[in-house]
Design a protein around this motif. Structure first.
Motif, PDB file in Angstrom:
ATOM      1  N   HIS A  47      37.818  70.750  30.110  1.00 26.08           N
ATOM      2  CA  HIS A  47      39.227  71.039  29.867  1.00 26.08           C
ATOM      3  C   HIS A  47      39.443  72.550  29.719  1.00 26.08           C
ATOM      4  O   HIS A  47      40.391  73.112  30.295  1.00 26.08           O
ATOM      5  N   TYR A  48      38.525  73.193  28.941  1.00 23.88           N
ATOM      6  CA  TYR A  48      38.683  74.635  28.749  1.00 23.88           C
ATOM      7  C   TYR A  48      38.441  75.406  30.050  1.00 23.88           C
ATOM      8  O   TYR A  48      39.121  76.405  30.330  1.00 23.88           O
ATOM      9  N   ASN A  49      37.486  74.946  30.861  1.00 27.84           N
ATOM     10  CA  ASN A  49      37.271  75.612  32.174  1.00 27.84           C
ATOM     11  C   ASN A  49      38.510  75.499  33.057  1.00 27.84           C
ATOM     12  O   ASN A  49      38.905  76.448  33.755  1.00 27.84           O
ATOM     13  N   LYS A  50      39.140  74.331  33.072  1.00 29.84           N
ATOM     14  CA  LYS A  50      40.359  74.130  33.868  1.00 29.84           C
ATOM     15  C   LYS A  50      41.478  75.025  33.364  1.00 29.84           C
ATOM     16  O   LYS A  50      42.231  75.610  34.155  1.00 29.84           O
ATOM     17  N   LEU A  51      41.550  75.131  32.004  1.00 28.99           N
ATOM     18  CA  LEU A  51      42.589  75.968  31.422  1.00 28.99           C
ATOM     19  C   LEU A  51      42.367  77.437  31.813  1.00 28.99           C
ATOM     20  O   LEU A  51      43.317  78.164  32.135  1.00 28.99           O
ATOM     21  N   ILE A  52      41.094  77.857  31.795  1.00 31.64           N
ATOM     22  CA  ILE A  52      40.767  79.236  32.217  1.00 31.64           C
ATOM     23  C   ILE A  52      41.184  79.465  33.663  1.00 31.64           C
ATOM     24  O   ILE A  52      41.756  80.500  34.039  1.00 31.64           O
ATOM     25  N   THR A  53      40.883  78.468  34.538  1.00 35.75           N
ATOM     26  CA  THR A  53      41.245  78.598  35.968  1.00 35.75           C
ATOM     27  C   THR A  53      42.753  78.724  36.145  1.00 35.75           C
ATOM     28  O   THR A  53      43.252  79.532  36.930  1.00 35.75           O
ATOM     29  N   GLU A  54      43.509  77.880  35.394  1.00 40.38           N
ATOM     30  CA  GLU A  54      44.974  77.933  35.515  1.00 40.38           C
ATOM     31  C   GLU A  54      45.513  79.277  35.058  1.00 40.38           C
ATOM     32  O   GLU A  54      46.417  79.846  35.684  1.00 40.38           O
ATOM     33  N   ARG A  55      44.931  79.785  33.909  1.00 43.83           N
ATOM     34  CA  ARG A  55      45.419  81.071  33.436  1.00 43.83           C
ATOM     35  C   ARG A  55      45.086  82.197  34.432  1.00 43.83           C
ATOM     36  O   ARG A  55      45.881  83.125  34.634  1.00 43.83           O
ATOM     37  N   THR A  56      43.908  82.102  35.025  1.00 43.87           N
ATOM     38  CA  THR A  56      43.549  83.116  36.035  1.00 43.87           C
ATOM     39  C   THR A  56      44.496  83.050  37.236  1.00 43.87           C
ATOM     40  O   THR A  56      44.942  84.066  37.789  1.00 43.87           O
ATOM     41  N   THR A  57      44.834  81.812  37.673  1.00 41.95           N
ATOM     42  CA  THR A  57      45.777  81.638  38.793  1.00 41.95           C
ATOM     43  C   THR A  57      47.138  82.198  38.440  1.00 41.95           C
ATOM     44  O   THR A  57      47.801  82.854  39.265  1.00 41.95           O
TER      45      THR A  57
END
Length: 781
Positions: free
Chosen positions: A68-78
């Motif tokens: 979940h945290y990795n996905k959140l990091i990806t979304e924030r980077t996007t």
């Protein structure tokens, strides 16, 4: 995570200790203690299982949280990248808006200047109208047609300016083209309304009405056109104003961009800081948990690897078996594909190779199966036979010829013509006919051809009575030799003098034997004019008709092309000579390349109908196409005869090895005489009739000739022997081109006779002089 591991370890040790104590209790002789030990063993096992399940669920929950945290990091980077792209786009839009604002300001200033110019033009036009009114009032006599012209000219000029202005606006402001179309509709209505008013104005003849109505119409036309031009300009200005209304000020736009940049930068920084902290915490927990898990289950890897190796070995055995089966299947499919392919011709002969190329072409391009059956050589090439029964559909010749396949077949077979498939319905086969050589030429039947033309043996009898002749033919068709043959035949039967005007006298292919008196296009031009004057003089009784003269003009169409601005005058003189020369005991032969009368300005087809037209070779087709004397059926029939004669001449020339330029080659011509049906004639060889034949045919008897006649014959000798220099220098030679004894000019005019001698007047110096023009007819022949 550490608390969970500690709880798990404590539970494991507790269960392990309880299990050891229970095991000891099981081996005690006391039954109660033994039963209690068994129960405690169950609790210890349950504790171990419970600890394992708790640990497993904890690890799964931890992995889910990490994902979940990795996905959140990806979304924030996007989101951060998206903010960056939007910021770049906003900067680009800002530059575009700046550029557009500048462009709109320039266009608005130009539009204002244009409106100001149109206002000045309107004031100037009104002043001009007032001046015109004042000038028109002072006119004493005013022309009706002039008034009509002025008003219509004002209308045409104003409408032209209006249309050009609207079209220019439509090109510059295409987004509002529909609005300009409305203006164009008003322009059409304005045009239609004033076309009717102009027609009504053209009916006015009263002076006052012409002045008042004309000035009023001019003013209304100019005002209406200016009003419509202003409407078109207003559409453009409204468009520009709309663009300015929809835009924001540059300062506001720049402020919004800067605030957006600041907010985006702060947001991105906060997100990055939070994400980095979370990532570091998750990474630390993951490292600790992973190390513990690896240590705990390391002992099970060896057994798993061994089981994996055994499974891999079994899979390899199965893959080898599958590979063997696939190889067998591929072999069977290849054999099946070979059986599906068309049968080909055997051998290396050209016919077999061409047939195999055709088979491969149809199989690869369309999937058609053409099985080779055989080939057969023919007189003009060969035929290829194919079977088409193995196709899923019934093949027809049209299917094989589809999509322009015949040129492709010609290329594969090196055929002279497009090969054609022909179905054999009896055997169900398809036969391709290929022509690789021309059929053997058949020998011409001279007996049949003799019925189509007048043979050369009757040439002299046919042409001896002609006097007005036009000869046409292409380059190297034998025009000049044919003209000389005709001229000599005429002079043999009608004694007189011949004059040749040959601008190509220095050509390597000069077959002329007639005496040449003109060697340039200018000489030919003057001679035609003089001949027309001579015809006119004889028709008016100013000159005797006893002497027959035959003038031959070579390259007449080139003469017209070399004269600037005189084509119509030369054509008029030729027309006059053609119609009147024979009535005045004069003859003329005109030689040119083009059979089309349009090459002779000042003349039409009916003018040449007064002459004998001789069209050599291919010019016969042009003459038949352009004539107005024949029906369509008659023209078709004569063209058919021309085809047969062309074929006959070509065959005879090929048979004898004669080139078309050879003097002895076979030739024919179409003859169109006045008041006779057209016919064809065989042309004799070059030089069959020469000027020597004319001189030798003249005989002078002692009964009809005296000493003076002998002298006259001697004076003609330089001209008869083609000694032009001697003829020019002799005033008694009968040479029409003799020069003035005063100024040596050849520009002479006949001026009656004196004591039987011709008098001349020099057009350059006005000198009058006398010379002897006695020709051979004066000797009694």
């Amino acid at each position: 995570m550490q608390a969970l591991n500690s709880f798990k370890n404590k539970l494991f040790f507790f269960s392990f200790g309880l299990g050891l104590a229970s095991t000891v209790a099981v081996f005690q002789p006391n039954t109660t203690i033994k039963e209690l030990g068994k129960t405690l063993i169950g609790f210890s096992i349950a504790g171990v299982v419970l600890g394992e399940l708790t640990t497993s669920k904890a690890f799964k929950f931890h992995e889910k949280e990490l994902e979940h945290y990795n996905k959140l990091i990806t979304e924030r980077t996007t989101d951060a990248g998206k903010f960056s792209r939007e910021l770049i786009k906003a900067n680009s839009d800002l530059d575009a808006v700046k550029k557009q604002c500048s462009q709109l300001e320039n266009e608005l200033s130009k539009a204002l200047e244009f409106l100001k110019a149109r206002g000045d033009e309107l004031i100037s036009s009104r002043e001009e109208i007032n001046n015109l009114k004042a000038n028109l009032k002072d006119v004493g006599r005013f022309s009706t047609s002039e008034a009509h012209r002025i008003v219509r000219q004002t209308y045409n000029r104003s409408m032209k300016k209006l249309e050009c202005h609207i079209e220019a606006l439509m090109r510059n402001y295409q987004p509002v083209a529909d609005d300009f179309n409305n203006v164009l509709i008003e322009v059409d209505k304005f045009r239609n309304r004033y076309i009717k008013k102009l027609d009504e104005y053209d009916q006015l003849t009263a002076f006052n009405d012409l002045i008042d109505v004309g000035l009023d119409m001019q003013e209304k036309i100019i005002d209406g056109c200016i009003e419509l031009r202003c409407k078109g300009q207003s559409v453009a200005i409204r468009y520009l104003n709309n663009l300015l209304d929809d835009s924001v000020s540059y300062q506001q736009y720049e402020s919004d961009i800067i605030s957006t940049q600041n907010h985006a930068g702060q947001t991105i920084k906060q997100l990055k800081d939070g994400l980095e902290a979370q990532v570091r915490a998750i990474a630390n927990d993951w490292v600790v948990s992973n190390n513990q898990h690896v240590e705990r289950y390391e002992t099970n890897y060896t057994e798993l690897l061994q089981a994996g190796r055994e499974a891999v070995a079994k899979l390899q055995e199965r893959d080898n078996l599958i590979s063997q089966l696939l190889e067998q299947i591929n072999g069977l499919e290849q054999e099946l594909e070979q059986l599906r392919k068309p049968w080909t011709f055997t051998g290396t002969i050209d016919y077999a190779q061409a047939g195999n190329a055709i088979i491969n072409f149809y199989y690869q391009a369309y999937g058609y199966v053409l099985d080779a059956i055989g080939w057969q050589e023919t007189e003009t090439g060969y035929t290829l036979t194919f079977a088409t029964g193995r196709n899923k559909v019934y093949l027809t010749a049209d299917m094989l010829h589809d999509k322009d396949n015949r040129p492709q077949l010609a290329g594969l077979t090196n055929a002279l013509t497009l090969p054609t498939f022909t179905p054999n319905y009896q055997s169900g086969l398809m036969v391709l006919d290929v022509q690789t050589r021309k059929p053997a030429k058949k020998k011409a039947n001279e007996t049949d051809v003799s019925k189509l033309w007048i043979p050369a043996t009757k040439f002299e009898a046919t042409v001896k009575g002609w006097s007005r002749i036009r000869i046409t033919g292409g380059s190297e068709s034998g025009k000049s030799p044919t003209a000389e043959n005709i001229a000599v035949c005429i002079l043999k039967n009608r004694p007189g003098t011949a004059k040749l005007y040959n601008p190509q006298h220095d050509s390597l292919k000069n077959y002329w034997t007639l005496p040449t008196v003109g060697t340039s296009h200018k000489d030919s031009e003057k001679a035609i004019a003089n001949l027309a004057q001579q015809v006119d003089a004889r028709s008016n009784g100013l000159e005797s008709r006893d002497a027959f003269e035959l003038s031959v003009f070579d390259e007449i169409d080139s003469t017209m092309s070399h004269t600037k601005g005189k084509k119509s005058a030369i054509g008029a003189n030729v027309n006059f000579v053609i119609k009147q020369a024979s009535h005045q005991n004069l003859g003329a032969i005109f030689i040119g390349q083009n059979a089309n009368v349009s090459e002779y300005p000042g003349m039409d087809r009916s003018d040449w109908n007064s002459a004998v037209n001789v069209h050599i070779g291919s010019n016969a087709y042009d003459a038949l196409t352009n004539t107005n004397l024949l029906t369509t059926e008659e023209t078709t029939r004569l063209k058919g005869i021309a085809d047969k004669l062309t074929e006959f001449c070509n065959l005879k020339n090929d048979e004898l090895g004669l080139d078309k330029t050879d003097p002895n080659s076979y030739r024919f011509a179409l003859v169109m005489e006045p008041n006779k049906k057209p016919y064809f004639i065989e042309l004799p060889s070059f030089g069959t009739y020469t000027y020597d034949n004319v001189i030798n045919s003249w005989s002078i008897t002692t009964d009809s000739a005296d000493v003076s006649a002998t002298h006259q014959l001697q004076t003609l000798e330089p001209l008869q022997n083609k000694d032009v220099i001697s003829a020019k220098n002799s005033a008694d030679s009968g040479y029409v081109g003799c020069r003035c004894p005063e100024c040596d000019s050849p520009n002479l005019q006949r001026n009656g006779k004196q004591n039987g001698k011709q008098r001349y007047r020099c057009k350059d110096c006005g000198k009058h002089f006398t010379t002897d023009i006695t020709n051979i007819l004066d000797l009694g022949f």
